[in-house]
Design a protein around this motif. Structure first.
Motif, PDB file in Angstrom:
ATOM      1  N   SER A 144      18.938 -18.417  -7.977  1.00  0.00           N
ATOM      2  CA  SER A 144      19.696 -18.999  -9.091  1.00  0.00           C
ATOM      3  C   SER A 144      19.440 -18.203 -10.374  1.00  0.00           C
ATOM      4  CB  SER A 144      19.337 -20.478  -9.292  1.00  0.00           C
ATOM      5  OG  SER A 144      19.604 -21.228  -8.128  1.00  0.00           O
ATOM      6  N   ALA A 148       6.651 -15.224  -7.081  1.00  0.00           N
ATOM      7  CA  ALA A 148       6.632 -16.690  -7.113  1.00  0.00           C
ATOM      8  C   ALA A 148       5.203 -17.167  -6.927  1.00  0.00           C
ATOM      9  CB  ALA A 148       7.526 -17.240  -6.011  1.00  0.00           C
ATOM     10  N   SER A 149       4.737 -18.064  -7.790  1.00  0.00           N
ATOM     11  CA  SER A 149       3.370 -18.567  -7.622  1.00  0.00           C
ATOM     12  C   SER A 149       3.361 -20.033  -7.198  1.00  0.00           C
ATOM     13  CB  SER A 149       2.571 -18.392  -8.911  1.00  0.00           C
ATOM     14  OG  SER A 149       3.070 -19.239  -9.911  1.00  0.00           O
ATOM     15  N   LYS A 150       4.473 -20.717  -7.366  1.00  0.00           N
ATOM     16  CA  LYS A 150       4.502 -22.129  -6.993  1.00  0.00           C
ATOM     17  C   LYS A 150       5.931 -22.584  -6.728  1.00  0.00           C
ATOM     18  CE  LYS A 150       1.624 -25.543  -9.006  1.00  0.00           C
ATOM     19  NZ  LYS A 150       1.377 -26.323 -10.218  1.00  0.00           N
ATOM     20  N   ALA A 151       6.077 -23.465  -5.750  1.00  0.00           N
ATOM     21  CA  ALA A 151       7.388 -24.090  -5.497  1.00  0.00           C
ATOM     22  C   ALA A 151       7.139 -25.584  -5.372  1.00  0.00           C
ATOM     23  CB  ALA A 151       7.998 -23.546  -4.213  1.00  0.00           C
ATOM     24  N   GLU A 152       7.910 -26.376  -6.083  1.00  0.00           N
ATOM     25  CA  GLU A 152       7.733 -27.834  -6.048  1.00  0.00           C
ATOM     26  C   GLU A 152       9.087 -28.506  -5.937  1.00  0.00           C
ATOM     27  OE1 GLU A 152       4.541 -28.820  -9.443  1.00  0.00           O
ATOM     28  OE2 GLU A 152       5.938 -27.197  -9.945  1.00  0.00           O
ATOM     29  N   LEU A 153       9.108 -29.644  -5.248  1.00  0.00           N
ATOM     30  CA  LEU A 153      10.348 -30.411  -5.208  1.00  0.00           C
ATOM     31  C   LEU A 153      10.408 -31.268  -6.463  1.00  0.00           C
ATOM     32  CD1 LEU A 153      10.387 -31.490  -1.464  1.00  0.00           C
ATOM     33  CD2 LEU A 153      11.506 -29.536  -2.542  1.00  0.00           C
ATOM     34  N   PRO A 154      11.592 -31.375  -7.095  1.00  0.00           N
ATOM     35  CA  PRO A 154      11.676 -32.239  -8.276  1.00  0.00           C
ATOM     36  C   PRO A 154      11.427 -33.684  -7.873  1.00  0.00           C
ATOM     37  CG  PRO A 154      13.835 -31.297  -7.709  1.00  0.00           C
ATOM     38  CD  PRO A 154      12.854 -30.736  -6.738  1.00  0.00           C
ATOM     39  N   LYS A 204       8.681 -21.483 -15.745  1.00  0.00           N
ATOM     40  CA  LYS A 204       9.257 -22.512 -14.869  1.00  0.00           C
ATOM     41  C   LYS A 204      10.747 -22.248 -14.771  1.00  0.00           C
ATOM     42  CE  LYS A 204       5.652 -25.454 -14.679  1.00  0.00           C
ATOM     43  NZ  LYS A 204       4.892 -25.303 -13.429  1.00  0.00           N
ATOM     44  N   HIS A 205      11.240 -22.240 -13.556  1.00  0.00           N
ATOM     45  CA  HIS A 205      12.668 -21.947 -13.344  1.00  0.00           C
ATOM     46  C   HIS A 205      13.172 -22.778 -12.173  1.00  0.00           C
ATOM     47  CE1 HIS A 205      16.375 -19.981 -12.292  1.00  0.00           C
ATOM     48  NE2 HIS A 205      15.877 -19.513 -11.177  1.00  0.00           N
ATOM     49  N   PRO A 206      14.154 -23.641 -12.404  1.00  0.00           N
ATOM     50  CA  PRO A 206      14.716 -24.393 -11.283  1.00  0.00           C
ATOM     51  C   PRO A 206      15.540 -23.457 -10.396  1.00  0.00           C
ATOM     52  CG  PRO A 206      15.242 -25.415 -13.414  1.00  0.00           C
ATOM     53  CD  PRO A 206      14.760 -24.034 -13.689  1.00  0.00           C
ATOM     54  N   ASN A 243      11.758 -26.509  -7.860  1.00  0.00           N
ATOM     55  CA  ASN A 243      11.260 -25.983  -9.129  1.00  0.00           C
ATOM     56  C   ASN A 243      10.276 -24.858  -8.857  1.00  0.00           C
ATOM     57  OD1 ASN A 243      12.766 -27.743 -10.676  1.00  0.00           O
ATOM     58  ND2 ASN A 243      11.178 -29.334 -10.634  1.00  0.00           N
ATOM     59  N   MET A 244      10.636 -23.683  -9.311  1.00  0.00           N
ATOM     60  CA  MET A 244       9.803 -22.514  -9.055  1.00  0.00           C
ATOM     61  C   MET A 244       8.943 -22.198 -10.283  1.00  0.00           C
ATOM     62  SD  MET A 244      10.769 -21.707  -6.015  1.00  0.00           S
ATOM     63  CE  MET A 244       9.704 -20.253  -5.920  1.00  0.00           C
TER      64      MET A 244
END
Ligand SMILES: Cc1cc2nc3c(=O)[nH]c(=O)nc-3n(C[C@H](O)[C@H](O)[C@H](O)COP(=O)(O)OP(=O)(O)OC[C@H]3O[C@@H](n4cnc5c(N)ncnc54)[C@H](O)[C@@H]3O)c2cc1C
Ligand SMILES: Nc1ncnc2c1ncn2[C@@H]1O[C@H](COP(=O)(O)O)[C@@H](O)[C@H]1O
Lengths: 250, 328
Positions: A124, A214-220, B135-137, B144-145
């Motif tokens: 994105s 990328a250091s982190k991925a989280e679900l909203p 922070k980037h969606p 959320n990355m």
């Protein structure tokens, strides 16, 4: 025209995502993958431009591991003539690195037009197409919502906030495709058969240094469960009351 | 200590809201990098320099004014070259832009010209030593990355409304610079079509009334317009089903492949709530849905739902909202 379309293989946008054990990526197991949405529009746009011109060549290019060949075959089953696979362990989140590798492949290819998606579903980001154009030193129309090529010129529309601009530039050019230009066709059975025999060249990608990782991925967080206030116009007074007292928007 | 260059976006001779938000974001980045200066690039047609003070008031130590007759329209190649020239000359740690129609276009150009890494559509960031975490969606707002961007300079574009423009008076010392001439072929603007007057942009509106196929016909969007008017300064959105059918322009589309919005209030009228639509609006603060099908997925995310025929409910809601807002 000789048109190149850069396509990315991304998870299907309807997927439900889980985070991988690393905590820095999504868990890809069980996900369906396809050509990223805007790049799919770009493939269709290229095919239509060449169909209208009554000839030309459409070349599709994807950077990534071997599985991107599936996406290249799919684009060829839609009608692209040949494909180039730029081999890399993954397509990194560093758009400049990806652009360098794509530009190295495109340079000297004699393309009149190179199409990209406005942005890829996974990143994105919206970096790769425009950056590639800059590296190639050709004009770039970003986020075109209408596109035509007339007399060696690109004519396009771009949506701005609350307005739109009509633009033009000479070929060779790069255009990144937004909603509005085209919807991808479904490959026909004949197209699928023909694609198996179309040329697919594979070579290693020249990505250069990777400076975005990328250091982190989280679900909203989930939204709290919705509530239905009632049926028909009888529910309106309660809605208006809540908009005044709870939501405080009236 | 490191200085930051921010692109204070203008259009039609005015500084845009995102332009001020970027100054605020730049202030935050400079302060987090040990207290550097914020230099705001204010580029536009002749006379744009008269807006320098507002940038100083929002935290710009220096305002670099670039006036050019070519800047009555979006001269992308010249603007990108001008920003890149300033970065080379000024030794900045970072360039900040908005993730707007202009900033989306310029950011990658500037990054490619400087061979600088870029991250876009950033909602927040933090600095640690040599690297910046942003922070980037990603995945159309579904994941959320956090991305780490190393090196200097870096290019970062910030999501509209992620930073609230805040006054933080600094000197705002004015300098002037020349617009760089683009080399090679350029994109020319042949026409600008202004949209409907009197409605805020979807990205800036605090209230959005959005319509789907449940409205049945293009002319029924009048009901949506009326409800938007009843709320005052509301914007009008639509689903892809509606923009594909030509009921509304593609620029009104909200969702994964359309605009991403998070207003205070989002009213979904006759919208089923497909996952691609939700991707563009699920972070709205309050969501209202009106749909005749009580099983429609939109009700799963709606704070308040009404099951009913929109052709009946919306005119009555418009009247009730008008009544409730009397005296505003
Ligand atoms: C790659 C891709 C990208 C996409 N991107 C987007 C995007 O960006 N944005 C987007 O919106 N969609 C997008 N879509 C399309 C999306 O999947 C849905 O098709 C679309 O959102 C449906 O629009 P809708 O809700 O208006 O129509 P429908 O799904 O047809 O829903 C209409 C709703 O109206 C209700 N209804 C009907 N009559 C009435 C009435 N009289 N009163 C009250 N309710 C009524 C029905 O119960 C139904 O729930 C995308 C799809 C794909 C494959
Ligand atoms: N790995 C890749 N291979 C081929 N094309 C890509 C790749 N990554 C991005 N692109 C193209 O660049 C567009 C924008 O990607 P991004 O900058 O990541 O949002 C995509 O829609 C594709 O057209």
């Amino acid at each position: 025209m000789k048109i190149a379309v850069c396509i990315k293989r991304t998870p299907d946008s309807e997927s439900r995502f889980k985070i991988a054990a690393s905590g820095a990526a999504i868990d890809e197991t069980g996900l369906k993958f396809d050509i990223d949405d805007f790049a799919g529009y770009a493939v269709e746009a290229a095919l239509q431009l060449n169909e209208k011109a009554g000839g030309g060549e459409t070349v599709v290019i994807a950077l990534g591991p071997d599985n991107v060949q599936e996406s290249l075959r799919k684009a060829m089953s839609m009608g692209a003539d040949r494909a180039v696979h730029l081999k890399a362990d993954a397509s990194p989140p560093d758009g400049i690195a990806v652009a360098k590798a794509l530009a190295a492949e495109l340079k000297g290819g004699g393309y009149d037009l190179v199409l990209f998606g406005k942005h890829a579903f996974d990143t994105s980001a919206g970096v790769v197409g425009t950056a590639t154009a800059e590296l190639l030193g050709v004009p770039c129309v970003t986020a075109a919502s209408q596109l035509s090529v007339v007399g060696g010129k690109v004519i396009a529309r771009r949506e701005l906030e609350g307005a739109a601009e009509m633009v033009e530039c000479p070929l060779p050019a790069v255009v990144t495709i937004d909603e509005g230009v085209a919807r991808p066709r479904y490959p026909s059975l004949k197209g699928i058969m023909a694609a198996k025999k179309k040329p697919l060249e594979s070579k290693s990608a020249q990505l250069g240094p990777i400076r975005v990782t990328a250091s982190k991925a989280e679900l909203p967080p989930d939204r709290p469960a919705g509530r239905i206030l009632g049926e028909g116009i009888a529910a309106i007074p309660e809605l208006v009351r809540l908009l005044q007292t709870e939501a405080k928007v009236i | 200590m490191a200085n930051v260059l921010v692109f204070a976006e203008t259009r039609n001779g005015e500084v845009r809201k995102i332009g001020l938000e970027v100054v605020t974001a730049g202030r935050k980045l400079a302060d987090a990098s040990g207290g550097g200066e914020v230099h705001a690039l204010l580029a536009g047609p002749v006379g744009i320099g008269s807006h320098a003070a507002v940038l100083g008031a929002h935290g710009a130590d220096v305002v670099i004014v670039v006036e050019s007759a070519d800047y009555t329209q979006f001269a992308r190649e010249s603007l990108a070259a001008t920003v890149a020239d300033r970065v080379r000359a000024g030794g900045y740690r970072a360039v900040l832009l908005g993730f707007s129609a202009q900033g989306r276009d310029l950011g990658p150009r500037v990054a490619a010209r400087l061979d600088a890494p870029i991250t876009t559509d950033v909602t927040d960031f933090s600095v640690s030593g040599d690297s910046i975490s942003v922070k980037h969606p990603g995945y159309a707002n579904k994941v959320n990355m956090t991305l780490v961007i190393t090196g200097s300079p870096v290019v970062i574009s910030v999501r509209p409304a992620a930073f609230t423009a805040t006054e933080s008076p600094k000197a705002g010392r004015v300098e002037t610079a020349q617009a760089a001439a683009p080399t090679g072929a350029t994109v020319k603007v042949t026409e600008v079509k202004e949209g409907a007057k009197g409605r805020p942009d979807l990205g800036e509106a605090s209230i959005i009334i959005s319509g789907g196929r449940g409205l049945k016909a293009a002319e029924n969007f009048k009901l949506i317009e009326d409800l938007a008017d009843a709320f005052g300064n509301a914007a009008v959105g639509a689903t892809r089903a509606v923009t594909d059918d030509g009921w509304r322009p593609h620029s009104d589309q909200i969702g994964q492949t359309g605009r991403q919005v998070s207003p205070q209030l989002y009213v979904a009228v006759g919208i089923s709530g497909a996952i691609q639509h939700l991707a563009g609006m699920r972070s709205s603060r309050t969501i209202v849905a009106i749909n005749k099908d009580k099983e429609a997925p939109i009700f799963k995310v709606a704070d308040y739902g009404i099951v009913g025929d929109v052709l009946e409910v919306i005119p009555a809601l418009t009247a009730a909202v008008t009544e409730a807002r009397k005296g505003h």
